[in-house]
Design a protein around this motif. Structure first.
Motif, PDB file in Angstrom:
ATOM      1  N   ARG A 254       0.836  -1.211   0.000  1.00 35.16           N
ATOM      2  CA  ARG A 254       0.000   0.000   0.000  1.00 35.16           C
ATOM      3  C   ARG A 254       0.859   1.244   0.000  1.00 35.16           C
ATOM      4  O   ARG A 254       0.650   2.169  -0.784  1.00 35.16           O
ATOM      5  CB  ARG A 254      -0.928  -0.011   1.217  1.00 35.16           C
ATOM      6  CG  ARG A 254      -1.789   1.251   1.337  1.00 35.16           C
ATOM      7  CD  ARG A 254      -2.674   1.203   2.569  1.00 35.16           C
ATOM      8  NE  ARG A 254      -1.931   1.298   3.802  1.00 35.16           N
ATOM      9  CZ  ARG A 254      -1.503   2.440   4.356  1.00 35.16           C
ATOM     10  NH1 ARG A 254      -1.733   3.602   3.739  1.00 35.16           N
ATOM     11  NH2 ARG A 254      -0.855   2.444   5.502  1.00 35.16           N
ATOM     12  N   ARG A 255       1.855   1.286   0.894  1.00 34.54           N
ATOM     13  CA  ARG A 255       2.743   2.455   0.947  1.00 34.54           C
ATOM     14  C   ARG A 255       3.799   2.412  -0.150  1.00 34.54           C
ATOM     15  O   ARG A 255       4.277   3.449  -0.600  1.00 34.54           O
ATOM     16  CB  ARG A 255       3.440   2.544   2.304  1.00 34.54           C
ATOM     17  CG  ARG A 255       2.532   2.787   3.489  1.00 34.54           C
ATOM     18  CD  ARG A 255       3.341   3.006   4.752  1.00 34.54           C
ATOM     19  NE  ARG A 255       2.487   3.136   5.924  1.00 34.54           N
ATOM     20  CZ  ARG A 255       2.153   2.153   6.721  1.00 34.54           C
ATOM     21  NH1 ARG A 255       2.602   0.918   6.480  1.00 34.54           N
ATOM     22  NH2 ARG A 255       1.374   2.357   7.764  1.00 34.54           N
ATOM     23  N   GLY A 256       4.224   1.226  -0.526  1.00 36.00           N
ATOM     24  CA  GLY A 256       5.235   1.089  -1.570  1.00 36.00           C
ATOM     25  C   GLY A 256       6.659   1.226  -1.091  1.00 36.00           C
ATOM     26  O   GLY A 256       7.588   1.201  -1.902  1.00 36.00           O
ATOM     27  N   VAL A 257       6.868   1.361   0.211  1.00 34.55           N
ATOM     28  CA  VAL A 257       8.207   1.530   0.774  1.00 34.55           C
ATOM     29  C   VAL A 257       8.339   0.604   1.980  1.00 34.55           C
ATOM     30  O   VAL A 257       7.340   0.203   2.582  1.00 34.55           O
ATOM     31  CB  VAL A 257       8.468   2.987   1.215  1.00 34.55           C
ATOM     32  CG1 VAL A 257       8.354   3.948   0.039  1.00 34.55           C
ATOM     33  CG2 VAL A 257       7.512   3.403   2.341  1.00 34.55           C
ATOM     34  N   PRO A 258       9.569   0.255   2.364  1.00 34.08           N
ATOM     35  CA  PRO A 258       9.738  -0.555   3.576  1.00 34.08           C
ATOM     36  C   PRO A 258       9.411   0.254   4.817  1.00 34.08           C
ATOM     37  O   PRO A 258       9.345   1.491   4.788  1.00 34.08           O
ATOM     38  CB  PRO A 258      11.225  -0.945   3.537  1.00 34.08           C
ATOM     39  CG  PRO A 258      11.878   0.104   2.715  1.00 34.08           C
ATOM     40  CD  PRO A 258      10.862   0.547   1.710  1.00 34.08           C
ATOM     41  N   TYR A 259       9.200  -0.460   5.908  1.00 32.81           N
ATOM     42  CA  TYR A 259       9.011   0.219   7.189  1.00 32.81           C
ATOM     43  C   TYR A 259      10.219   1.108   7.474  1.00 32.81           C
ATOM     44  O   TYR A 259      11.341   0.839   7.022  1.00 32.81           O
ATOM     45  CB  TYR A 259       8.880  -0.808   8.319  1.00 32.81           C
ATOM     46  CG  TYR A 259       7.542  -1.507   8.410  1.00 32.81           C
ATOM     47  CD1 TYR A 259       6.555  -1.357   7.433  1.00 32.81           C
ATOM     48  CD2 TYR A 259       7.257  -2.337   9.489  1.00 32.81           C
ATOM     49  CE1 TYR A 259       5.341  -2.009   7.538  1.00 32.81           C
ATOM     50  CE2 TYR A 259       6.040  -2.995   9.599  1.00 32.81           C
ATOM     51  CZ  TYR A 259       5.093  -2.828   8.617  1.00 32.81           C
ATOM     52  OH  TYR A 259       3.889  -3.468   8.718  1.00 32.81           O
ATOM     53  N   ARG A 260       9.985   2.156   8.252  1.00 41.24           N
ATOM     54  CA  ARG A 260      11.067   3.089   8.594  1.00 41.24           C
ATOM     55  C   ARG A 260      12.167   2.384   9.386  1.00 41.24           C
ATOM     56  O   ARG A 260      11.892   1.538  10.233  1.00 41.24           O
ATOM     57  CB  ARG A 260      10.512   4.246   9.421  1.00 41.24           C
ATOM     58  CG  ARG A 260       9.467   5.069   8.693  1.00 41.24           C
ATOM     59  CD  ARG A 260      10.081   6.013   7.686  1.00 41.24           C
ATOM     60  NE  ARG A 260       9.083   6.609   6.817  1.00 41.24           N
ATOM     61  CZ  ARG A 260       9.319   7.655   6.014  1.00 41.24           C
ATOM     62  NH1 ARG A 260      10.533   8.186   5.991  1.00 41.24           N
ATOM     63  NH2 ARG A 260       8.373   8.126   5.243  1.00 41.24           N
ATOM     64  N   SER A 261      13.384   2.769   9.107  1.00 37.43           N
ATOM     65  CA  SER A 261      14.534   2.149   9.776  1.00 37.43           C
ATOM     66  C   SER A 261      14.468   2.333  11.283  1.00 37.43           C
ATOM     67  O   SER A 261      13.991   3.357  11.789  1.00 37.43           O
ATOM     68  CB  SER A 261      15.822   2.782   9.252  1.00 37.43           C
ATOM     69  OG  SER A 261      16.931   2.414  10.042  1.00 37.43           O
ATOM     70  N   LYS A 262      14.976   1.332  11.987  1.00 39.82           N
ATOM     71  CA  LYS A 262      15.228   1.527  13.414  1.00 39.82           C
ATOM     72  C   LYS A 262      16.165   2.722  13.598  1.00 39.82           C
ATOM     73  O   LYS A 262      17.089   2.940  12.807  1.00 39.82           O
ATOM     74  CB  LYS A 262      15.901   0.294  14.006  1.00 39.82           C
ATOM     75  CG  LYS A 262      14.964  -0.844  14.330  1.00 39.82           C
ATOM     76  CD  LYS A 262      14.202  -0.566  15.620  1.00 39.82           C
ATOM     77  CE  LYS A 262      13.422  -1.792  16.064  1.00 39.82           C
ATOM     78  NZ  LYS A 262      12.397  -2.212  15.124  1.00 39.82           N
ATOM     79  N   ILE A 263      15.928   3.498  14.636  1.00 35.55           N
ATOM     80  CA  ILE A 263      16.792   4.638  14.922  1.00 35.55           C
ATOM     81  C   ILE A 263      18.152   4.124  15.379  1.00 35.55           C
ATOM     82  O   ILE A 263      18.239   3.232  16.219  1.00 35.55           O
ATOM     83  CB  ILE A 263      16.138   5.555  15.964  1.00 35.55           C
ATOM     84  CG1 ILE A 263      14.904   6.220  15.338  1.00 35.55           C
ATOM     85  CG2 ILE A 263      17.130   6.599  16.477  1.00 35.55           C
ATOM     86  CD1 ILE A 263      14.115   7.094  16.269  1.00 35.55           C
TER      87      ILE A 263
END
Length: 593
Positions: A254-263
């Motif tokens: 749906r978003r087309g991108v991976p989940y945001r990186s761990k900080i």
């Protein structure tokens, strides 16, 4: 208690069941003669790690949290009635760098040790039995002992109380997946439905084969690892050297991108004051929502408070740690921010006037829809664009100059600990939380970039649509107008979403058939105070309890970051105390009789 032996059955011996056992031990009375109890743990997998953290899985699979962020022990931040019994986090127990993302086998070792420590902490009158079987059925009247029927065992376990902690569950295919599976069988295609990736049979995905992958979260990361390094590929710096055995993964969502990186830094590196949370979504606001006669709506009533809470965390950090990037003093901004309505024009105007750089403003909608309005002219242009997006995310999430992101992460943890009291608020919130707060480790995203450059992973874009036509699976997405990718294999890279009606757990399905209540999303309804199972007639079963992701009291995980007042620990403690009170009352009645 009297000397009459009692029986407690815990179905599910993974982290949640282990956590309940630890709280049983913590809350049990001292002295060897006061508690005469048989605890029966029912799970086909070893106690402690259970299915997800078992030893029999690839050593290439990591935890999704740094070792220093994983504990099974309470501390003085946890608001509970039982005693706090501190213990080591994973990195302290294992003697490893706290910043390491340990493999899942190591976490399984830790969980096994926690289990053994909990057993050792039980009074002498308590005996623990592990039954390496599946629980099939639960029967018995409300006023009498329960019967837990096990696979391959002719007689049931008798129980004065039962706690269901099965964890994540398998599910029967929904209508769409049934249709895709039938289509694949008719046309000789490969279709892998939602599953735990470590349990999936990936052997049907041939070297060099084009594979459509729907899902860009943590299940995809596992898939990526098992089909690349798991097939003999290796990394040299920023390059991936294929083995030749990899398929080609065309991934979208749906978003087309991976989940945001761990900080990639901690608060010490960022320096400065933590945001004082909760501020706009705390116990008082949750009490008010729960007290409404007409109920509440998540998007109308809860989301505005979440948005304001996360914004407060973000701007508190920006104004106090990076005042040169703001135009007014924090106390001035805070007073106006507190007075402004959530999600309103007044608040937007306040932020625009006080924070000159749009990159320093928090826009949760933009974060949740990163490719909205983004269009690429070609498939290759999309690959470059997505690599740029992932690179920018990695750089930002590893740069303390963007430490408001870490404050928002802490805000998300705070919010999750509050909204768990609201019960089932739908799947969207959990997905949004995971996308921002539970993304992959930075090294995994760097591997993804290397795989993209090597042509092993190809990005499809946002608003992915999968159809079955012309004898193949076909993918289209909004990010490249007119793009069409055909393939003879489809992998649903996401966990099953079982409802009580569709779960493959026979015991839970039969409970639902017999009257156990479910939420609109199909989760098992439980009393938020102690985890007792609720029924459709409005009653709570006096002897049956449930905890975990299959219930509407699910927390963010069975283990958690230290010093975050984990809702899971609070739930475990409340249920353990309720079970012990029940057993004590039953024992007193038996003695009086």
């Amino acid at each position: 208690m009297s000397g009459v032996r009692q029986s407690l059955v815990i179905v599910g011996a993974g982290p949640r069941g282990t956590g309940v056992l630890e709280r049983i031990a913590a809350n049990s009375p001292d002295g060897s003669g006061e508690l005469a109890l048989d605890v029966h743990l029912v799970d086909p997998f070893p106690p402690g790690g259970g299915r997800i953290w078992r030893q029999e899985q690839s050593p290439l699979l990591w935890m999704n949290s740094q070792a220093q962020d994983v504990t099974m022990f309470t501390d003085d931040t946890v608001q509970l009635d039982g005693p706090v019994l501190p213990g080591p986090a994973l990195h302290e127990w294992a003697g490893i760098d706290g910043r390491v993302f340990a493999d899942r086998r190591s976490q399984g070792d830790y969980l096994r040790w926690v289990y053994e420590k909990a057993v050792a902490g039980l009074p002498a009158g308590v005996v623990v039995h592990h039954h390496a079987r599946r629980a099939l059925r639960l029967s018995g009247s409300r006023g009498g002992r329960q019967q837990v029927w096990l696979e391959g065992r002719p007689r049931p376990l008798l129980a004065d109380a039962v706690v269901l902690t099965q964890g994540h569950l398998d599910a029967e295919l929904d209508d769409e997946q049934e249709e895709l599976a039938a289509y694949a069988e008719r046309h000789g295609l490969v279709h892998l439905p939602p599953d735990f990736t470590a349990d999936s049979d990936l052997s049907a995905l041939a070297p060099g084969q084009d594979v459509l992958v729907r899902g860009f979260g943590l299940a995809f990361v596992d898939l990526m690892v098992l089909l690349t390094e798991g097939r003999g590929g290796r990394y040299e710096g920023d390059r991936y050297l294929p083995s030749g055995r990899e398929p080609v993964l065309h991934v979208g969502s749906r978003r087309g991108v991976p989940y945001r990186s761990k900080i990639g830094y901690d608060w010490d590196a960022a320096a400065g004051e933590r945001p004082p949370l909760p501020r706009f979504l705390g116990p008082a606001q949750i009490d008010e929502l729960l007290a409404r006669d007409d109920g509440f709506d998540f998007h109308r009533d809860v989301w505005p408070l979440i948005d304001k809470e996360l914004g407060f965390a973000h701007y508190h950090r920006l104004f106090t740690a990076h005042p040169e990037r703001t135009r007014v003093a924090w106390d001035v901004f805070e007073a106006k921010y507190a007075a402004a309505a959530p999600l309103g024009a007044e608040l937007r105007a306040l932020v625009a006037a006080a924070v000159p750089d749009p990159a320093d403003r928090l826009d949760l909608t933009a974060l949740d829809h990163p490719l909205d309005g983004v269009r690429h002219a070609s498939y290759e242009e999309l690959q470059e664009g997505l690599r740029g997006h992932i690179t920018a995310d990695l750089e930002r999430r590893h740069d303390p100059e963007h430490s408001p992101d870490l404050a928002v992460f802490l805000g998300l943890l705070s919010v999750y600990g509050q909204v768990v009291r609201l019960g089932d608020i739908g799947a969207w919130w959990h997905g949004f939380f995971s996308y921002l707060a539970s993304g992959p480790p930075g090294p995994r995203l760097r591997q993804l970039l290397a795989l993209s450059r090597a042509g092993v992973v190809r990005f499809v874009g946002a608003d992915l649509r999968i159809t079955a036509e012309d004898g193949v699976f076909r993918a289209t997405a909004a990010t490249v107008p007119g793009l069409r990718i055909d393939a003879r294999a489809l992998v649903e890279a996401r966990l099953p979403q079982p409802t009580l009606a569709r779960t493959r757990d026979r015991l839970l399905r039969e409970l639902h058939d017999e009257g156990a209540a479910s939420t609109p999303a199909g989760l098992l309804a439980v009393d938020p105070a102690d985890g007792r199972i609720l029924y459709r007639d409005g009653s709570a079963h006096p002897r049956r309890f449930a905890l975990g992701p299959h219930t509407d009291a699910r927390g963010a995980g069975a283990f958690t970051r230290p010093r975050t007042n984990s809702p899971s620990f609070r739930q475990n403690d409340a249920t353990a105390r309720a079970v012990l009170t029940l057993l004590r009352d039953l024992s007193c009645r038996a003695t009086a009789a």
